[in-house]
Design a protein around this motif. Structure first.
Motif, PDB file in Angstrom:
ATOM      1  N   THR A 145       0.822  -1.221   0.000  1.00  0.00           N
ATOM      2  CA  THR A 145       0.000   0.000   0.000  1.00  0.00           C
ATOM      3  C   THR A 145       0.854   1.268   0.000  1.00  0.00           C
ATOM      4  OG1 THR A 145      -0.192  -0.071   2.418  1.00  0.00           O
ATOM      5  CG2 THR A 145      -1.964  -1.101   1.124  1.00  0.00           C
ATOM      6  N   MET A 146       2.152   1.104   0.216  1.00  0.00           N
ATOM      7  CA  MET A 146       3.076   2.234   0.196  1.00  0.00           C
ATOM      8  C   MET A 146       4.281   1.850  -0.656  1.00  0.00           C
ATOM      9  SD  MET A 146       3.108   3.444   4.181  1.00  0.00           S
ATOM     10  CE  MET A 146       1.662   3.223   5.207  1.00  0.00           C
ATOM     11  N   HIS A 147       4.840   2.840  -1.318  1.00  0.00           N
ATOM     12  CA  HIS A 147       6.017   2.637  -2.165  1.00  0.00           C
ATOM     13  C   HIS A 147       7.066   3.653  -1.731  1.00  0.00           C
ATOM     14  CE1 HIS A 147       3.481   0.002  -4.491  1.00  0.00           C
ATOM     15  NE2 HIS A 147       2.564   0.957  -4.448  1.00  0.00           N
ATOM     16  N   ILE A 148       8.044   3.179  -0.962  1.00  0.00           N
ATOM     17  CA  ILE A 148       9.029   4.053  -0.334  1.00  0.00           C
ATOM     18  C   ILE A 148      10.422   3.527  -0.650  1.00  0.00           C
ATOM     19  CG2 ILE A 148       9.827   4.981   1.868  1.00  0.00           C
ATOM     20  CD1 ILE A 148       6.965   4.364   2.949  1.00  0.00           C
ATOM     21  N   PRO A 149      11.253   4.303  -1.349  1.00  0.00           N
ATOM     22  CA  PRO A 149      12.578   3.818  -1.712  1.00  0.00           C
ATOM     23  C   PRO A 149      13.559   3.723  -0.536  1.00  0.00           C
ATOM     24  CG  PRO A 149      12.242   6.052  -2.512  1.00  0.00           C
ATOM     25  CD  PRO A 149      10.946   5.607  -1.932  1.00  0.00           C
ATOM     26  N   ALA A 191       3.503  11.388  -0.332  1.00  0.00           N
ATOM     27  CA  ALA A 191       4.914  11.146  -0.015  1.00  0.00           C
ATOM     28  C   ALA A 191       5.240   9.666   0.106  1.00  0.00           C
ATOM     29  CB  ALA A 191       5.290  11.869   1.276  1.00  0.00           C
ATOM     30  N   VAL A 192       4.270   8.868   0.525  1.00  0.00           N
ATOM     31  CA  VAL A 192       4.539   7.429   0.689  1.00  0.00           C
ATOM     32  C   VAL A 192       4.041   6.619  -0.490  1.00  0.00           C
ATOM     33  CG1 VAL A 192       4.557   7.575   3.199  1.00  0.00           C
ATOM     34  CG2 VAL A 192       2.427   6.934   2.029  1.00  0.00           C
ATOM     35  N   GLY A 193       3.604   7.308  -1.533  1.00  0.00           N
ATOM     36  CA  GLY A 193       3.175   6.611  -2.749  1.00  0.00           C
ATOM     37  C   GLY A 193       1.916   5.818  -2.574  1.00  0.00           C
TER      38      GLY A 193
END
Length: 194
Positions: A145-149, A191-193
């Motif tokens: 549910t989030m995309h954070i590098p 911000a967390v995609g």
């Protein structure tokens, strides 16, 4: 040294901490003397030493108390979806920041004024609080549910953004707290995609 007549420990101790917090936040730790704190409380300088060994210990106590209060008040439920948990963290952090702007300001601006040992103790508490958010972000990535590098960088950026509310928020201003939370939530989701 004896307390000023009429002074009571259960009253004076909190007054000393409140005066120090206010003066440190307004003028900076280095610019404030024990004499100024005593004057603000209305006691003799010597009376302060019944409540704190010195100014450094007083600052460390204020920062430690703030972080312990945050850690004690934050409640997370790892069974809930990560986005719900993130929303709860955001709401909690903004509310506590708005309720205690001087404590928040001190915990970020005066960490530099602590002795190395006191700084280590406060940094450990701060890291525990940051890990609460980082755990939520990691759960969001695991759920998809989030995309954070970079989880650590995202954690620090989000806390800085949320804490920044103390620099501009004013009760009765253009935005009430609920509107601020709603706008910040949209920003954080982006911000967390999510």
């Amino acid at each position: 040294m004896a307390r000023t007549q009429g002074s009571k420990a259960v009253i004076t101790g909190p007054l000393v901490r409140d005066a120090a917090r206010s003066l440190f936040a307004r003028h900076g730790y280095s610019a404030v003397s024990m004499r100024q704190i005593a004057a603000q409380v209305g006691v003799q300088v010597g009376t302060l030493y019944a409540y704190t060994p010195d100014k450094q210990a007083l600052l460390a106590d204020l920062l430690r108390g703030h972080m312990q209060d945050l850690l004690g008040a934050w409640q997370d439920d790892p069974e809930r979806p990560a986005l719900e948990r993130l929303h709860s963290f955001l709401r909690f952090h903004i509310a506590t920041s708005i309720e205690r702007p001087e404590a928040v300001f001190l915990s970020y601006m005066e960490l530099r004024s602590l002795t190395p040992e006191n700084r280590r103790q406060i940094a450990t508490l701060r890291r525990r609080y940051e890990e609460a958010l980082e755990t939520i972000l990691a759960a969001g990535v695991a759920e998809g549910t989030m995309h954070i590098p970079d989880l650590r960088l995202a954690t620090m950026a989000l806390i800085a953004m949320l804490t920044g509310v103390v620099n501009w928020y004013r009760d009765g201003g253009r935005l009430d707290q609920e509107r601020v939370v709603a706008i910040y939530w949209e920003l954080v989701r982006g911000a967390v995609g999510a």
